[in-house]
Write a protein that holds these residues in place. Structure first.
Motif, PDB file in Angstrom:
ATOM      1  N   GLN A 159       7.558 -16.333 -18.122  1.00 35.84           N
ATOM      2  CA  GLN A 159       8.082 -16.072 -16.788  1.00 35.84           C
ATOM      3  C   GLN A 159       8.688 -17.333 -16.172  1.00 35.84           C
ATOM      4  O   GLN A 159       9.683 -17.254 -15.451  1.00 35.84           O
ATOM      5  CB  GLN A 159       6.989 -15.494 -15.896  1.00 35.84           C
ATOM      6  CG  GLN A 159       6.612 -14.083 -16.288  1.00 35.84           C
ATOM      7  CD  GLN A 159       5.344 -13.603 -15.626  1.00 35.84           C
ATOM      8  OE1 GLN A 159       4.519 -14.392 -15.172  1.00 35.84           O
ATOM      9  NE2 GLN A 159       5.160 -12.284 -15.590  1.00 35.84           N
ATOM     10  N   MET A 160       8.116 -18.474 -16.479  1.00 34.72           N
ATOM     11  CA  MET A 160       8.670 -19.734 -15.989  1.00 34.72           C
ATOM     12  C   MET A 160      10.050 -19.973 -16.607  1.00 34.72           C
ATOM     13  O   MET A 160      10.979 -20.423 -15.934  1.00 34.72           O
ATOM     14  CB  MET A 160       7.728 -20.898 -16.316  1.00 34.72           C
ATOM     15  CG  MET A 160       8.133 -22.201 -15.682  1.00 34.72           C
ATOM     16  SD  MET A 160       8.061 -22.205 -13.884  1.00 34.72           S
ATOM     17  CE  MET A 160       6.327 -22.285 -13.604  1.00 34.72           C
ATOM     18  N   MET A 197      13.607 -20.321 -14.716  1.00 35.79           N
ATOM     19  CA  MET A 197      14.542 -21.428 -14.895  1.00 35.79           C
ATOM     20  C   MET A 197      15.953 -20.918 -15.184  1.00 35.79           C
ATOM     21  O   MET A 197      16.937 -21.487 -14.700  1.00 35.79           O
ATOM     22  CB  MET A 197      14.067 -22.331 -16.026  1.00 35.79           C
ATOM     23  CG  MET A 197      12.909 -23.201 -15.664  1.00 35.79           C
ATOM     24  SD  MET A 197      12.536 -24.299 -17.031  1.00 35.79           S
ATOM     25  CE  MET A 197      10.835 -24.622 -16.734  1.00 35.79           C
ATOM     26  N   ILE A 198      16.047 -19.844 -15.973  1.00 29.53           N
ATOM     27  CA  ILE A 198      17.365 -19.251 -16.237  1.00 29.53           C
ATOM     28  C   ILE A 198      17.965 -18.715 -14.943  1.00 29.53           C
ATOM     29  O   ILE A 198      19.151 -18.936 -14.646  1.00 29.53           O
ATOM     30  CB  ILE A 198      17.248 -18.152 -17.312  1.00 29.53           C
ATOM     31  CG1 ILE A 198      16.939 -18.780 -18.666  1.00 29.53           C
ATOM     32  CG2 ILE A 198      18.521 -17.319 -17.385  1.00 29.53           C
ATOM     33  CD1 ILE A 198      16.624 -17.784 -19.753  1.00 29.53           C
ATOM     34  N   ALA A 199      17.159 -18.021 -14.142  1.00 24.26           N
ATOM     35  CA  ALA A 199      17.639 -17.511 -12.855  1.00 24.26           C
ATOM     36  C   ALA A 199      18.003 -18.663 -11.920  1.00 24.26           C
ATOM     37  O   ALA A 199      18.975 -18.569 -11.158  1.00 24.26           O
ATOM     38  CB  ALA A 199      16.588 -16.613 -12.216  1.00 24.26           C
ATOM     39  N   GLY A 200      17.261 -19.760 -11.972  1.00 24.53           N
ATOM     40  CA  GLY A 200      17.578 -20.932 -11.155  1.00 24.53           C
ATOM     41  C   GLY A 200      18.897 -21.570 -11.559  1.00 24.53           C
ATOM     42  O   GLY A 200      19.679 -22.001 -10.707  1.00 24.53           O
ATOM     43  N   ALA A 201      19.154 -21.622 -12.876  1.00 22.62           N
ATOM     44  CA  ALA A 201      20.433 -22.156 -13.338  1.00 22.62           C
ATOM     45  C   ALA A 201      21.579 -21.245 -12.903  1.00 22.62           C
ATOM     46  O   ALA A 201      22.649 -21.729 -12.487  1.00 22.62           O
ATOM     47  CB  ALA A 201      20.413 -22.297 -14.853  1.00 22.62           C
ATOM     48  N   ALA A 202      21.370 -19.937 -12.983  1.00 23.99           N
ATOM     49  CA  ALA A 202      22.384 -18.992 -12.517  1.00 23.99           C
ATOM     50  C   ALA A 202      22.591 -19.143 -11.012  1.00 23.99           C
ATOM     51  O   ALA A 202      23.728 -19.063 -10.517  1.00 23.99           O
ATOM     52  CB  ALA A 202      21.975 -17.565 -12.863  1.00 23.99           C
ATOM     53  N   ASN A 203      21.519 -19.390 -10.286  1.00 27.32           N
ATOM     54  CA  ASN A 203      21.613 -19.598  -8.850  1.00 27.32           C
ATOM     55  C   ASN A 203      22.428 -20.841  -8.535  1.00 27.32           C
ATOM     56  O   ASN A 203      23.246 -20.840  -7.610  1.00 27.32           O
ATOM     57  CB  ASN A 203      20.203 -19.693  -8.259  1.00 27.32           C
ATOM     58  CG  ASN A 203      20.210 -19.737  -6.757  1.00 27.32           C
ATOM     59  OD1 ASN A 203      20.093 -20.803  -6.178  1.00 27.32           O
ATOM     60  ND2 ASN A 203      20.362 -18.584  -6.136  1.00 27.32           N
ATOM     61  N   PHE A 204      22.226 -21.893  -9.295  1.00 23.98           N
ATOM     62  CA  PHE A 204      23.004 -23.123  -9.105  1.00 23.98           C
ATOM     63  C   PHE A 204      24.486 -22.850  -9.369  1.00 23.98           C
ATOM     64  O   PHE A 204      25.349 -23.318  -8.627  1.00 23.98           O
ATOM     65  CB  PHE A 204      22.464 -24.218 -10.039  1.00 23.98           C
ATOM     66  CG  PHE A 204      23.137 -25.541  -9.878  1.00 23.98           C
ATOM     67  CD1 PHE A 204      22.926 -26.310  -8.756  1.00 23.98           C
ATOM     68  CD2 PHE A 204      24.003 -26.027 -10.859  1.00 23.98           C
ATOM     69  CE1 PHE A 204      23.547 -27.528  -8.596  1.00 23.98           C
ATOM     70  CE2 PHE A 204      24.628 -27.241 -10.724  1.00 23.98           C
ATOM     71  CZ  PHE A 204      24.404 -28.000  -9.582  1.00 23.98           C
ATOM     72  N   GLY A 205      24.764 -22.087 -10.425  1.00 24.60           N
ATOM     73  CA  GLY A 205      26.151 -21.742 -10.735  1.00 24.60           C
ATOM     74  C   GLY A 205      26.803 -20.910  -9.643  1.00 24.60           C
ATOM     75  O   GLY A 205      27.971 -21.129  -9.290  1.00 24.60           O
ATOM     76  N   THR A 209      20.339 -13.965  -7.319  1.00 21.75           N
ATOM     77  CA  THR A 209      19.698 -14.866  -8.292  1.00 21.75           C
ATOM     78  C   THR A 209      18.549 -15.634  -7.656  1.00 21.75           C
ATOM     79  O   THR A 209      17.565 -15.941  -8.330  1.00 21.75           O
ATOM     80  CB  THR A 209      20.720 -15.848  -8.896  1.00 21.75           C
ATOM     81  OG1 THR A 209      21.392 -16.552  -7.838  1.00 21.75           O
ATOM     82  CG2 THR A 209      21.724 -15.122  -9.781  1.00 21.75           C
ATOM     83  N   ALA A 210      18.645 -15.918  -6.359  1.00 23.08           N
ATOM     84  CA  ALA A 210      17.539 -16.599  -5.673  1.00 23.08           C
ATOM     85  C   ALA A 210      16.308 -15.696  -5.616  1.00 23.08           C
ATOM     86  O   ALA A 210      15.182 -16.145  -5.859  1.00 23.08           O
ATOM     87  CB  ALA A 210      17.958 -17.006  -4.268  1.00 23.08           C
ATOM     88  N   ILE A 211      16.525 -14.418  -5.319  1.00 21.05           N
ATOM     89  CA  ILE A 211      15.400 -13.473  -5.248  1.00 21.05           C
ATOM     90  C   ILE A 211      14.780 -13.280  -6.625  1.00 21.05           C
ATOM     91  O   ILE A 211      13.553 -13.328  -6.777  1.00 21.05           O
ATOM     92  CB  ILE A 211      15.861 -12.131  -4.640  1.00 21.05           C
ATOM     93  CG1 ILE A 211      16.162 -12.320  -3.151  1.00 21.05           C
ATOM     94  CG2 ILE A 211      14.805 -11.055  -4.835  1.00 21.05           C
ATOM     95  CD1 ILE A 211      16.841 -11.127  -2.504  1.00 21.05           C
ATOM     96  N   ILE A 212      15.616 -13.087  -7.630  1.00 19.34           N
ATOM     97  CA  ILE A 212      15.101 -12.889  -9.000  1.00 19.34           C
ATOM     98  C   ILE A 212      14.342 -14.123  -9.472  1.00 19.34           C
ATOM     99  O   ILE A 212      13.252 -14.020 -10.033  1.00 19.34           O
ATOM    100  CB  ILE A 212      16.260 -12.536  -9.956  1.00 19.34           C
ATOM    101  CG1 ILE A 212      16.792 -11.146  -9.623  1.00 19.34           C
ATOM    102  CG2 ILE A 212      15.803 -12.608 -11.407  1.00 19.34           C
ATOM    103  CD1 ILE A 212      18.090 -10.796 -10.324  1.00 19.34           C
ATOM    104  N   GLY A 213      14.902 -15.301  -9.229  1.00 26.08           N
ATOM    105  CA  GLY A 213      14.225 -16.535  -9.628  1.00 26.08           C
ATOM    106  C   GLY A 213      12.894 -16.725  -8.925  1.00 26.08           C
ATOM    107  O   GLY A 213      11.899 -17.125  -9.539  1.00 26.08           O
TER     108      GLY A 213
END
Length: 155
Positions: A68-69, A73-81, A106-110
């Motif tokens: 899950q972590m 992190m993948i969702a966080g990278a997508a959020n940054f993008g 992406t913020a909610i999913i992350g």
């Protein structure tokens, strides 16, 4: 003969009590994430991962937490993008509706992934501590003083 049995029984109980030295793990929030301790010794991520992987009761939740972590992190990278996409569109005076929706999604999913990862990590530590806590709250230690040699209960 009776004294010999008492001596062997006492020594056997003492050796059994000396072998039960597993310690509970404590977690504190640090600047860069959780910090783990056993007594006063700080554990590294490799040490805590090894301890949790060896414990059958904690391993399932610990592995879930790691997956899950990674998802977080993948969702966080997508959020940054999507944040960069939002800023570029805003700078070029283009529509920012799609980047704003993607950024929020992406913020909610992350955050959901990270929340569940922390919940499973906490559950793994609690399961590990419960498995360690099944022992007694005292142990027998050898004692030598002016009265002689013997075993003492240490709480």
């Amino acid at each position: 003969m009776k004294n010999l049995k008492v001596i062997f029984l006492t020594l056997g109980c003492g050796l059994f009590a000396l072998t039960m030295t597993a310690q509970e793990i404590t977690s504190f929030s640090g600047m860069w994430g959780p910090e783990f301790y056993q007594d006063k010794d700080k554990l590294t991520w490799k040490e805590i991962d090894k301890i949790m992987s060896e414990s059958q009761v904690a391993q399932v939740n610990w592995e879930k937490s790691k997956k899950q972590m990674f998802g977080g992190m993948i969702a966080g990278a997508a959020n940054f993008g999507t944040a960069i996409w939002f800023l570029v569109n805003e700078n070029d005076h283009k529509s920012v509706a799609a980047p704003a929706i993607a950024f929020g999604g992406t913020a909610i999913i992350g955050s959901i992934f990270f929340h569940h990862a922390m919940k499973n990590k906490k559950e793994a530590i609690l399961n590990y501590n419960d498995s360690v806590g099944n022992g007694t709250s005292f142990r027998m230690v050898p004692a030598v003083n002016e009265n002689g040699v013997g075993l003492a209960l240490k709480f």
